[in-house]
Design a protein around this motif. Structure first.
Motif, mmCIF file in Angstrom:
data_model
loop_
_atom_site.group_PDB
_atom_site.id
_atom_site.type_symbol
_atom_site.label_atom_id
_atom_site.label_comp_id
_atom_site.label_asym_id
_atom_site.label_seq_id
_atom_site.Cartn_x
_atom_site.Cartn_y
_atom_site.Cartn_z
ATOM 1 N N ALA A 206 0.811 -1.222 0.000
ATOM 2 C CA ALA A 206 0.000 0.000 0.000
ATOM 3 C C ALA A 206 0.843 1.270 0.000
ATOM 4 C CB ALA A 206 -0.947 0.002 1.199
ATOM 5 N N ASP A 207 2.031 1.243 0.594
ATOM 6 C CA ASP A 207 2.864 2.436 0.689
ATOM 7 C C ASP A 207 4.027 2.441 -0.300
ATOM 8 O OD1 ASP A 207 1.395 3.629 2.879
ATOM 9 O OD2 ASP A 207 2.264 2.076 4.162
ATOM 10 N N VAL A 208 3.903 1.601 -1.329
ATOM 11 C CA VAL A 208 4.961 1.470 -2.335
ATOM 12 C C VAL A 208 4.607 2.301 -3.565
ATOM 13 C CG1 VAL A 208 6.073 -0.180 -3.897
ATOM 14 C CG2 VAL A 208 5.628 -0.810 -1.512
ATOM 15 N N LEU A 209 5.618 2.907 -4.190
ATOM 16 C CA LEU A 209 5.414 3.650 -5.426
ATOM 17 C C LEU A 209 5.283 2.690 -6.613
ATOM 18 C CD1 LEU A 209 8.031 6.514 -4.932
ATOM 19 C CD2 LEU A 209 5.549 6.721 -4.782
ATOM 20 N N PRO A 210 4.595 3.107 -7.675
ATOM 21 C CA PRO A 210 4.384 2.225 -8.828
ATOM 22 C C PRO A 210 5.665 1.677 -9.447
ATOM 23 C CG PRO A 210 2.893 4.074 -8.953
ATOM 24 C CD PRO A 210 3.809 4.353 -7.789
ATOM 25 N N LYS A 211 6.766 2.451 -9.398
ATOM 26 C CA LYS A 211 7.999 1.996 -10.037
ATOM 27 C C LYS A 211 8.540 0.723 -9.402
ATOM 28 C CE LYS A 211 11.101 4.897 -7.224
ATOM 29 N NZ LYS A 211 12.104 5.999 -7.285
ATOM 30 N N ALA A 212 8.130 0.443 -8.163
ATOM 31 C CA ALA A 212 8.601 -0.751 -7.465
ATOM 32 C C ALA A 212 7.677 -1.948 -7.671
ATOM 33 C CB ALA A 212 8.747 -0.455 -5.981
ATOM 34 N N LEU A 213 6.595 -1.776 -8.435
ATOM 35 C CA LEU A 213 5.629 -2.844 -8.644
ATOM 36 C C LEU A 213 5.833 -3.531 -9.992
ATOM 37 C CD1 LEU A 213 2.374 -0.944 -7.548
ATOM 38 C CD2 LEU A 213 3.822 -2.417 -6.123
ATOM 39 N N SER A 214 5.457 -4.794 -10.052
ATOM 40 C CA SER A 214 5.438 -5.496 -11.333
ATOM 41 C C SER A 214 4.279 -4.983 -12.177
ATOM 42 C CB SER A 214 5.271 -6.999 -11.105
ATOM 43 O OG SER A 214 3.970 -7.270 -10.586
ATOM 44 N N GLY A 215 4.262 -5.367 -13.464
ATOM 45 C CA GLY A 215 3.177 -4.954 -14.339
ATOM 46 C C GLY A 215 1.817 -5.422 -13.850
ATOM 47 N N GLY A 216 1.770 -6.662 -13.387
ATOM 48 C CA GLY A 216 0.505 -7.189 -12.892
ATOM 49 C C GLY A 216 0.030 -6.460 -11.654
ATOM 50 N N MET A 217 0.960 -6.100 -10.786
ATOM 51 C CA MET A 217 0.595 -5.382 -9.564
ATOM 52 C C MET A 217 0.107 -3.971 -9.895
ATOM 53 S SD MET A 217 3.779 -6.753 -7.265
ATOM 54 C CE MET A 217 3.441 -5.869 -5.764
ATOM 55 N N ARG A 218 0.718 -3.342 -10.872
ATOM 56 C CA ARG A 218 0.252 -2.013 -11.281
ATOM 57 C C ARG A 218 -1.174 -2.086 -11.821
ATOM 58 N NH1 ARG A 218 5.630 0.120 -14.596
ATOM 59 N NH2 ARG A 218 7.102 -0.197 -12.874
ATOM 60 N N GLN A 219 -1.463 -3.135 -12.578
ATOM 61 C CA GLN A 219 -2.815 -3.248 -13.112
ATOM 62 C C GLN A 219 -3.815 -3.533 -11.992
ATOM 63 O OE1 GLN A 219 -4.496 -1.900 -15.249
ATOM 64 N NE2 GLN A 219 -3.944 -2.956 -17.135
ATOM 65 N N ARG A 220 -3.406 -4.298 -10.998
ATOM 66 C CA ARG A 220 -4.284 -4.523 -9.848
ATOM 67 C C ARG A 220 -4.557 -3.221 -9.104
ATOM 68 N NH1 ARG A 220 -0.655 -9.206 -7.579
ATOM 69 N NH2 ARG A 220 -1.704 -8.881 -5.589
ATOM 70 N N CYS A 221 -3.544 -2.367 -9.022
ATOM 71 C CA CYS A 221 -3.736 -1.053 -8.415
ATOM 72 C C CYS A 221 -4.740 -0.235 -9.235
ATOM 73 C CB CYS A 221 -2.399 -0.324 -8.321
ATOM 74 S SG CYS A 221 -2.492 1.312 -7.554
ATOM 75 N N ALA A 222 -4.631 -0.292 -10.556
ATOM 76 C CA ALA A 222 -5.572 0.438 -11.409
ATOM 77 C C ALA A 222 -6.998 -0.074 -11.227
ATOM 78 C CB ALA A 222 -5.141 0.313 -12.871
ATOM 79 N N ILE A 223 -7.147 -1.388 -11.050
ATOM 80 C CA ILE A 223 -8.475 -1.966 -10.822
ATOM 81 C C ILE A 223 -9.024 -1.490 -9.480
ATOM 82 C CG2 ILE A 223 -9.705 -4.129 -10.398
ATOM 83 C CD1 ILE A 223 -7.769 -5.412 -12.466
ATOM 84 N N ALA A 224 -8.182 -1.493 -8.438
ATOM 85 C CA ALA A 224 -8.618 -1.015 -7.123
ATOM 86 C C ALA A 224 -9.032 0.447 -7.197
ATOM 87 C CB ALA A 224 -7.499 -1.202 -6.100
ATOM 88 N N ARG A 225 -8.283 1.258 -7.921
ATOM 89 C CA ARG A 225 -8.624 2.684 -8.066
ATOM 90 C C ARG A 225 -9.976 2.860 -8.744
ATOM 91 N NH1 ARG A 225 -4.537 6.382 -11.389
ATOM 92 N NH2 ARG A 225 -5.297 5.007 -13.050
ATOM 93 N N ALA A 226 -10.231 2.044 -9.773
ATOM 94 C CA ALA A 226 -11.511 2.138 -10.467
ATOM 95 C C ALA A 226 -12.661 1.723 -9.557
ATOM 96 C CB ALA A 226 -11.485 1.266 -11.720
ATOM 97 N N TYR A 227 -12.469 0.646 -8.802
ATOM 98 C CA TYR A 227 -13.518 0.177 -7.889
ATOM 99 C C TYR A 227 -13.793 1.191 -6.780
ATOM 100 C CZ TYR A 227 -14.589 -4.685 -9.197
ATOM 101 O OH TYR A 227 -15.066 -5.801 -9.810
ATOM 102 N N ALA A 228 -12.764 1.877 -6.302
ATOM 103 C CA ALA A 228 -12.887 2.714 -5.113
ATOM 104 C C ALA A 228 -13.892 3.845 -5.288
ATOM 105 C CB ALA A 228 -11.526 3.282 -4.723
ATOM 106 N N VAL A 229 -14.019 4.379 -6.495
ATOM 107 C CA VAL A 229 -14.955 5.493 -6.712
ATOM 108 C C VAL A 229 -16.381 4.994 -6.925
ATOM 109 C CG1 VAL A 229 -13.181 7.061 -7.563
ATOM 110 C CG2 VAL A 229 -14.376 5.567 -9.182
ATOM 111 N N ASN A 230 -16.568 3.680 -6.782
ATOM 112 C CA ASN A 230 -17.893 3.064 -6.781
ATOM 113 C C ASN A 230 -18.668 3.262 -8.083
ATOM 114 O OD1 ASN A 230 -19.789 1.441 -5.457
ATOM 115 N ND2 ASN A 230 -20.984 3.215 -4.825
ATOM 116 N N PRO A 231 -18.053 3.001 -9.232
ATOM 117 C CA PRO A 231 -18.812 3.094 -10.476
ATOM 118 C C PRO A 231 -19.764 1.912 -10.603
ATOM 119 C CG PRO A 231 -16.668 2.169 -10.927
ATOM 120 C CD PRO A 231 -16.689 2.523 -9.460
#
Length: 267
Positions: free
Chosen positions: A134-159
């Motif tokens: 949770a406290d890691v910058l994107p540059k330290a994440l794998s591609g799959g982890m970055r995409q999981r972060c993008a999915i979490a961001r999309a879910y968080a705004v409750n679309p």
């Protein structure tokens, strides 16, 4: 109309989209009609140039149809909106923000109080399995982890709707399979209406309640395949004879299209 539903969440009504190319005119979509029910997971697959991404962009409000209408809850789409979360192949994370900061970003813009946005962000970070990062910058994440972060961001705004344009297309095969399972796990927990664009037939069948096969030149609906595989989707499901039969049907529809075949009847 392919996949007619009672009070559909998403409806495409005779959508046509063309682009001017100097002296020529490219018809990307031709009279596309489709209905998607609330909480349905629909994948769209088809040959290159069949208008898959154009269709998604029209629903996202990023492009306007030349003719016809795109509707959400019966209301014509007139531009982007918070009811539709969009996830592209490129992760589009803010490199200076941590995973938590990225997931909280849309909530902060929306004026959600700090404690509430922190709680919502932590919930969805946990849903996609990134609590430890949770406290890691994107540059330290794998591609799959970055995409999981993008999915979490999309879910968080409750679309109410998630529009996903080949989100796993740049990932290696093993990571892609893991992300498919992660996405379905999140969908089982949170339930959203999902339109997922892919060029991968196996992915299309594994994820979907229904697979829409597009034909190109011009883009139109060629086939609609109901996927009656059980949930949760598992490796056992992926290796089953039922999955193979559905996968073969979709494969044949994508790669052995009969240009003279009649389109599915419209209601």
């Amino acid at each position: 109309m392919a996949g007619a539903a009672v009070n559909p969440k998403i409806a495409l009504d005779g959508v046509t989209k063309s682009f001017d190319l100097g002296r020529d005119r490219l018809v990307a979509l031709d009279d596309v009609s489709l209905e998607i029910a609330d909480n349905e997971f629909v994948t769209v697959v088809g040959p290159s140039g069949c208008g898959k991404s154009t269709l998604l962009n029209i629903l996202a409000g990023l492009e306007e149809p030349t003719a016809g209408r795109a509707l959400v809850d019966g209301v014509p789409v007139s531009g982007p909106g918070p009811d539709r979360g969009v996830i592209f192949q490129q992760y589009a994370l803010f490199p200076w923000l941590t995973v938590r900061g990225n997931v909280e970003f849309g909530l902060k813009i929306a004026g959600v109080p700090r404690e509430e946005r922190r709680a919502r962000a932590e919930h969805f970070i946990d849903v996609v399995g990134l609590t430890y990062f949770a406290d890691v910058l994107p540059k330290a994440l794998s591609g799959g982890m970055r995409q999981r972060c993008a999915i979490a961001r999309a879910y968080a705004v409750n679309p109410a709707i998630l529009l996903m344009d080949e989100p796993f297309g740049a990932l290696d095969a093993l990571t892609r399979v893991k992300l498919q399972d992660q996405l379905l796990s999140a969908w089982d927990q949170e339930r959203r209406t999902v339109l997922f664009i892919t060029h991968d037939v196996d992915e299309a069948v594994y994820l979907a309640d229904r697979v829409i096969v597009m034909a190109s030149r011009p883009g139109r609906i060629y086939d609609a395949v109901e996927v009656d595989l059980p949930h949760p989707r598992t490796e056992e499901v992926r290796l089953s004879a039922e999955f193979t039969a559905l996968r073969n049907r979709v494969w044949n529809s994508v790669y052995h299209q009969d240009n003279d075949r009649a389109l599915p009847a419209r209601d």
